[in-house]
Design a protein around this motif. Sequence first.
Motif, short mmCIF file in Angstrom:
data_model
loop_
_atom_site.label_atom_id
_atom_site.label_comp_id
_atom_site.label_asym_id
_atom_site.label_seq_id
_atom_site.Cartn_x
_atom_site.Cartn_y
_atom_site.Cartn_z
N VAL A 168 0.86 -1.19 0.00
CA VAL A 168 0.00 0.00 0.00
C VAL A 168 0.89 1.24 0.00
O VAL A 168 1.79 1.36 0.83
N LYS A 169 0.64 2.13 -0.95
CA LYS A 169 1.40 3.39 -1.00
C LYS A 169 0.48 4.57 -0.73
O LYS A 169 -0.52 4.75 -1.43
N GLY A 170 0.82 5.35 0.27
CA GLY A 170 0.06 6.56 0.56
C GLY A 170 0.71 7.77 -0.10
O GLY A 170 1.93 7.92 -0.07
N ILE A 171 -0.10 8.60 -0.71
CA ILE A 171 0.39 9.82 -1.37
C ILE A 171 -0.39 11.01 -0.82
O ILE A 171 -1.62 11.00 -0.82
N VAL A 172 0.34 12.02 -0.37
CA VAL A 172 -0.28 13.24 0.14
C VAL A 172 -0.43 14.23 -1.01
O VAL A 172 0.54 14.51 -1.72
N PHE A 173 -1.63 14.72 -1.20
CA PHE A 173 -1.96 15.62 -2.30
C PHE A 173 -1.01 16.82 -2.37
O PHE A 173 -0.59 17.21 -3.46
N ASP A 174 -0.65 17.37 -1.23
CA ASP A 174 0.26 18.53 -1.18
C ASP A 174 1.57 18.21 -1.90
O ASP A 174 2.09 19.01 -2.68
N ASP A 175 2.12 17.02 -1.62
CA ASP A 175 3.37 16.60 -2.25
C ASP A 175 3.19 16.41 -3.75
O ASP A 175 4.05 16.78 -4.55
N PHE A 176 2.07 15.82 -4.12
CA PHE A 176 1.79 15.54 -5.52
C PHE A 176 1.72 16.83 -6.33
O PHE A 176 2.20 16.89 -7.47
N ILE A 177 1.15 17.88 -5.74
CA ILE A 177 1.04 19.16 -6.42
C ILE A 177 2.39 19.88 -6.49
O ILE A 177 2.77 20.42 -7.53
N LEU A 178 3.12 19.88 -5.38
CA LEU A 178 4.37 20.64 -5.29
C LEU A 178 5.52 19.97 -6.01
O LEU A 178 6.42 20.63 -6.52
N ASN A 179 5.54 18.63 -6.04
CA ASN A 179 6.65 17.92 -6.66
C ASN A 179 6.13 16.70 -7.42
O ASN A 179 6.41 15.55 -7.07
N THR A 180 5.35 17.00 -8.45
CA THR A 180 4.66 15.95 -9.20
C THR A 180 5.63 14.91 -9.75
O THR A 180 5.39 13.70 -9.66
N GLY A 181 6.74 15.36 -10.33
CA GLY A 181 7.69 14.45 -10.94
C GLY A 181 8.26 13.44 -9.96
O GLY A 181 8.34 12.24 -10.25
N GLN A 182 8.64 13.91 -8.77
CA GLN A 182 9.23 13.02 -7.78
C GLN A 182 8.21 12.01 -7.26
O GLN A 182 8.50 10.82 -7.12
N VAL A 183 7.00 12.48 -6.98
CA VAL A 183 5.95 11.58 -6.51
C VAL A 183 5.63 10.54 -7.58
O VAL A 183 5.43 9.36 -7.27
N TYR A 184 5.62 10.96 -8.82
CA TYR A 184 5.35 10.04 -9.92
C TYR A 184 6.43 8.97 -10.01
O TYR A 184 6.14 7.77 -10.12
N ARG A 185 7.70 9.39 -9.92
CA ARG A 185 8.80 8.42 -9.98
C ARG A 185 8.76 7.46 -8.79
O ARG A 185 9.01 6.25 -8.94
N ASP A 186 8.42 7.98 -7.63
CA ASP A 186 8.29 7.11 -6.45
C ASP A 186 7.19 6.07 -6.66
O ASP A 186 7.33 4.91 -6.24
N THR A 187 6.12 6.49 -7.32
CA THR A 187 5.01 5.58 -7.59
C THR A 187 5.41 4.53 -8.60
O THR A 187 5.06 3.34 -8.46
N LEU A 188 6.16 4.92 -9.63
CA LEU A 188 6.67 3.96 -10.60
C LEU A 188 7.56 2.93 -9.92
O LEU A 188 7.48 1.72 -10.20
N GLN A 189 8.39 3.39 -9.02
CA GLN A 189 9.27 2.48 -8.28
C GLN A 189 8.46 1.51 -7.43
O GLN A 189 8.75 0.31 -7.37
N PHE A 190 7.43 2.01 -6.78
CA PHE A 190 6.54 1.18 -5.98
C PHE A 190 5.92 0.07 -6.81
O PHE A 190 5.77 -1.07 -6.37
N LEU A 191 5.59 0.39 -8.07
CA LEU A 191 4.95 -0.56 -8.98
C LEU A 191 5.96 -1.41 -9.75
O LEU A 191 5.57 -2.25 -10.56
N GLY A 192 7.24 -1.18 -9.51
CA GLY A 192 8.27 -1.95 -10.18
C GLY A 192 8.44 -1.60 -11.64
O GLY A 192 8.78 -2.45 -12.47
N LEU A 193 8.24 -0.34 -11.98
CA LEU A 193 8.30 0.11 -13.36
C LEU A 193 9.53 0.98 -13.62
O LEU A 193 10.17 1.48 -12.69
N ASP A 194 9.85 1.17 -14.89
CA ASP A 194 10.96 2.01 -15.30
C ASP A 194 10.71 3.45 -14.84
O ASP A 194 9.76 4.10 -15.29
N VAL A 195 11.56 3.94 -13.95
CA VAL A 195 11.35 5.27 -13.37
C VAL A 195 11.88 6.39 -14.26
O VAL A 195 11.69 7.58 -13.96
N GLU A 196 12.54 6.04 -15.36
CA GLU A 196 13.11 7.07 -16.24
C GLU A 196 12.09 7.63 -17.21
O GLU A 196 12.33 8.65 -17.85
N PHE A 197 10.94 6.97 -17.33
CA PHE A 197 9.91 7.46 -18.26
C PHE A 197 9.40 8.83 -17.81
O PHE A 197 9.13 9.05 -16.63
#
Length: 304
Positions: free
Chosen positions: A181-210
């Motif tokens: 289970v991955k929790g994401i805080v909306f504030d973080d998602f808005i302020l640093n969308t790219g980093q939160v997105y990469r963290d989510t890709l990593q959580f899902l075991g996906l290529d984080v360079e996309f």
Amino acid sequence: MDNGQPRPNFFIAGSPKCGTSSMHDYLGQHPEVYMSEEMKEPGFFNPDLRINTVRRAATEERYLSLFRKGVGKRRIGESSTWYMYSKVAAKLIGEWDGLTQAILMIRNPVDAAYSLHGQLLWSCNEDLMDFEEAVEAQPDRAAGKRIRTECTSPDALQYTEIFTYGPQIQRFYEALGKDRVKGIVFDDFILNTGQVYRDTLQFLGLDVEFEADFRVMNAVKPVAPGFNSFFAKRPRLRNVVHKLVPAGVQRKLIDAMPFYAKTIKRAPKVDPEVKKKLAPRFAEDVEKVSEMLGRDLTHWCQVE
């Protein structure tokens, strides 16, 4: 059951108005991912809720049909944002696939509730224009009173309970295990969308360079009572339009609505005095969530 049928193996399970539409879009851009396109929120695992009752994918056959185009993709997902609120969804998802993962997105509960109120006004599930009045009407509505005839989501009118996150997160921890289970805080998602997105890709075991196109999704919609009510009274027509008219065209028509339909102006943010009144209702839960996520979110309830 056909084992060759693509099946979802991760879920954006909530909460509504917390950035789920954007995350759904951004993950769907990834070449290793298929996100349900025909129906973003099938609601298959929340049979206990009276929400989006007209459009819900109620049968397994209908539900699985949403993922046919996912053949060959490593990760297949959907974004039914009411799974968090549902009392049974976490358990059903855990039983569906022992390896599935869930993404839980949360936001300042008063801000989220106000945003949901606007969404429900748009969809004609809500008819109380005053947000504070709508919150105070919750007990009556839980008893089946003061609900407009066209409402297809009466359970969505329980604003306070919907954004009481602690019990909801706990259900997913117990059903799936905290590590899935991955929790994401909306504030973080808005302020640093790219980093939160990469963290989510990593959580899902996906290529984080996309690199995804972080375009704005599900922007605030104008409230046009006459226009919205017309479609609310004709749910089948609304479903046909929703299915046949491309999303981009729908967005342009919505943006242009003030030019061809009578709209009601609504403040983009909740009134500070109302927020001051409502914030204490969530204080205990926010403290609990802070402990669960290892993140101090108590400033959400500190209103000057």
